[in-house]
Design a protein around this motif. Structure first.
Motif, mmCIF file in Angstrom:
data_model
loop_
_atom_site.group_PDB
_atom_site.id
_atom_site.type_symbol
_atom_site.label_atom_id
_atom_site.label_comp_id
_atom_site.label_asym_id
_atom_site.label_seq_id
_atom_site.Cartn_x
_atom_site.Cartn_y
_atom_site.Cartn_z
ATOM 1 N N UNK A 49 44.461 35.686 42.458
ATOM 2 C CA UNK A 49 46.049 35.192 43.135
ATOM 3 C C UNK A 49 46.070 34.061 42.200
ATOM 4 N N UNK A 50 45.257 33.523 42.056
ATOM 5 C CA UNK A 50 44.889 32.285 41.305
ATOM 6 C C UNK A 50 45.004 32.427 39.952
ATOM 7 N N UNK A 51 43.699 33.084 39.650
ATOM 8 C CA UNK A 51 43.537 33.655 37.625
ATOM 9 C C UNK A 51 44.834 34.250 37.638
ATOM 10 N N UNK A 52 45.899 35.396 37.732
ATOM 11 C CA UNK A 52 47.097 35.633 37.792
ATOM 12 C C UNK A 52 47.832 33.594 37.651
ATOM 13 N N UNK A 53 48.143 33.136 38.497
ATOM 14 C CA UNK A 53 48.499 31.950 37.941
ATOM 15 C C UNK A 53 47.751 30.782 36.550
ATOM 16 N N UNK A 54 46.937 30.725 36.473
ATOM 17 C CA UNK A 54 46.267 29.395 35.794
ATOM 18 C C UNK A 54 46.330 30.343 34.621
ATOM 19 N N UNK A 131 30.560 43.283 35.838
ATOM 20 C CA UNK A 131 31.714 41.857 35.816
ATOM 21 C C UNK A 131 32.365 41.468 34.283
ATOM 22 N N UNK A 132 31.209 41.151 33.448
ATOM 23 C CA UNK A 132 31.408 40.103 32.444
ATOM 24 C C UNK A 132 31.799 41.290 31.689
ATOM 25 N N UNK A 133 31.211 42.450 31.002
ATOM 26 C CA UNK A 133 31.858 43.198 30.386
ATOM 27 C C UNK A 133 33.734 43.846 30.806
ATOM 28 N N UNK A 134 33.456 43.891 32.040
ATOM 29 C CA UNK A 134 34.797 44.533 32.569
ATOM 30 C C UNK A 134 35.523 43.445 31.700
ATOM 31 N N UNK A 135 35.712 42.468 32.327
ATOM 32 C CA UNK A 135 36.559 41.175 31.756
ATOM 33 C C UNK A 135 36.962 41.422 30.648
ATOM 34 N N UNK A 151 47.487 38.243 32.930
ATOM 35 C CA UNK A 151 47.344 37.827 33.644
ATOM 36 C C UNK A 151 47.257 38.006 34.847
ATOM 37 N N UNK A 152 47.905 39.427 34.871
ATOM 38 C CA UNK A 152 47.838 40.516 36.273
ATOM 39 C C UNK A 152 46.378 41.739 36.353
ATOM 40 N N UNK A 153 46.750 41.722 35.121
ATOM 41 C CA UNK A 153 44.934 42.545 34.647
ATOM 42 C C UNK A 153 43.573 42.045 35.013
ATOM 43 N N UNK A 154 44.301 40.380 34.587
ATOM 44 C CA UNK A 154 41.884 39.822 35.095
ATOM 45 C C UNK A 154 42.443 40.061 36.146
ATOM 46 N N UNK A 155 43.892 38.951 36.839
ATOM 47 C CA UNK A 155 43.554 38.871 38.172
ATOM 48 C C UNK A 155 43.005 40.358 38.969
ATOM 49 N N UNK A 156 43.764 41.566 38.732
ATOM 50 C CA UNK A 156 43.296 42.408 39.869
ATOM 51 C C UNK A 156 42.172 43.319 39.093
ATOM 52 N N UNK A 157 41.610 42.440 38.229
ATOM 53 C CA UNK A 157 40.858 43.206 37.287
ATOM 54 C C UNK A 157 39.422 42.649 38.392
ATOM 55 N N UNK A 158 39.680 41.467 38.769
ATOM 56 C CA UNK A 158 37.892 40.559 39.189
ATOM 57 C C UNK A 158 38.540 40.632 40.754
ATOM 58 N N UNK A 159 39.657 40.452 41.551
ATOM 59 C CA UNK A 159 40.312 41.517 43.040
ATOM 60 C C UNK A 159 39.037 42.735 43.076
ATOM 61 N N UNK A 160 39.206 43.795 42.385
ATOM 62 C CA UNK A 160 38.376 44.537 42.044
ATOM 63 C C UNK A 160 37.236 44.088 42.005
ATOM 64 N N UNK A 161 36.889 43.534 41.311
ATOM 65 C CA UNK A 161 35.612 43.765 40.909
ATOM 66 C C UNK A 161 34.247 43.193 41.999
#
Length: 224
Positions: A49-54, A131-135, A151-161
């Motif tokens: 969530x914070x990644x999406x916001x930031x 993890x870093x490759x995917x990010x 923002x949503x793509x990164x937040x969702x990716x990290x949530x999954x990862x």
């Protein structure tokens, strides 16, 4: 383009808030439940969530890299000068350390407690590279085909990862350093950080090479 001091401030502040969210949510979750799976879910949701916001807020200022591996990739792609990239990385590391101190202060803990949590071994290193490759692939692919959704793509990716990598997806050298000075749920033993960071940079560079080929000549779209 925003002036450099404001860009550096955005990178430091954004990385600091990210680390504060990672560590703080881990402390809160660990205090509220003895179930590690439940604690990890709470930690995961707060981080995503914070990644999406930031990224949404700081993206227009600095690009919201919030990650030395991302800044290195942007420098190699000539979207950022070498000097700017070095300053970005420094700001991110300083911000990450500040975020750890802030989380400890909020929960009335000693400001610095070196982590005792062992995170080591080939499977952990491979997980960090993945993890870093995917990010980085998500960032570069998202910029190319659906910039507004990054923002949503990164937040969702990290949530999954958090859940499909053995390391719970640090994917960020600055965050890794910040997490080395907290002996709480999200910590990592300082001795284990160099291998994590090397793996993160390797994964990021592989993603950069692949993205340069995979999304070549792909038109930008507003929807998938």
């Amino acid at each position: 383009m925003t002036d450099l001091p404001r860009r550096l401030a955005a990178e430091a502040l954004g990385t600091g808030l990210l680390v504060a969210a990672v560590i703080g949510s881990g402390i809160m979750a660990d205090a509220l439940t003895a179930d590690d799976a439940v604690a990890l879910i709470a930690n995961t949701l707060a981080t995503g969530a914070i990644l999406v916001v930031l990224i949404a807020l700081f993206g227009p200022i600095s690009g919201a890299h919030l990650n030395p591996a991302v800044s290195l990739v942007f420098a190699l792609r000539r979207n950022l000068s070498v000097g700017e990239a070095g300053l970005f990385m420094l700001a991110q590391v300083v911000g990450g350390i500040g975020g750890a101190l802030l989380a400890h202060a909020m929960f009335d803990l000693p400001l610095i407690e070196l982590s005792q949590k062992i995170r080591s071994g080939p499977s952990q290193w491979l997980a960090e590279a993945v993890a870093a490759f995917g990010l980085v692939a998500v960032i570069l692919g998202g910029i190319k085909v659906q910039r507004a959704a990054v923002p949503w793509l990164v937040g969702l990716y990290i949530t999954a990862a958090y859940w499909f990598t053995a390391s719970t997806s640090f994917a960020n050298p600055a965050v890794t350093i910040g997490r080395a000075i907290t002996d709480t749920f999200s910590g990592i033993r300082p001795a284990d950080t160099p291998a994590f960071i090397i793996a993160q940079f390797i994964g990021a560079l592989i993603a950069m090479a692949l993205a340069g080929w995979l999304w070549t000549d792909t038109p930008q779209r507003e929807t998938a």
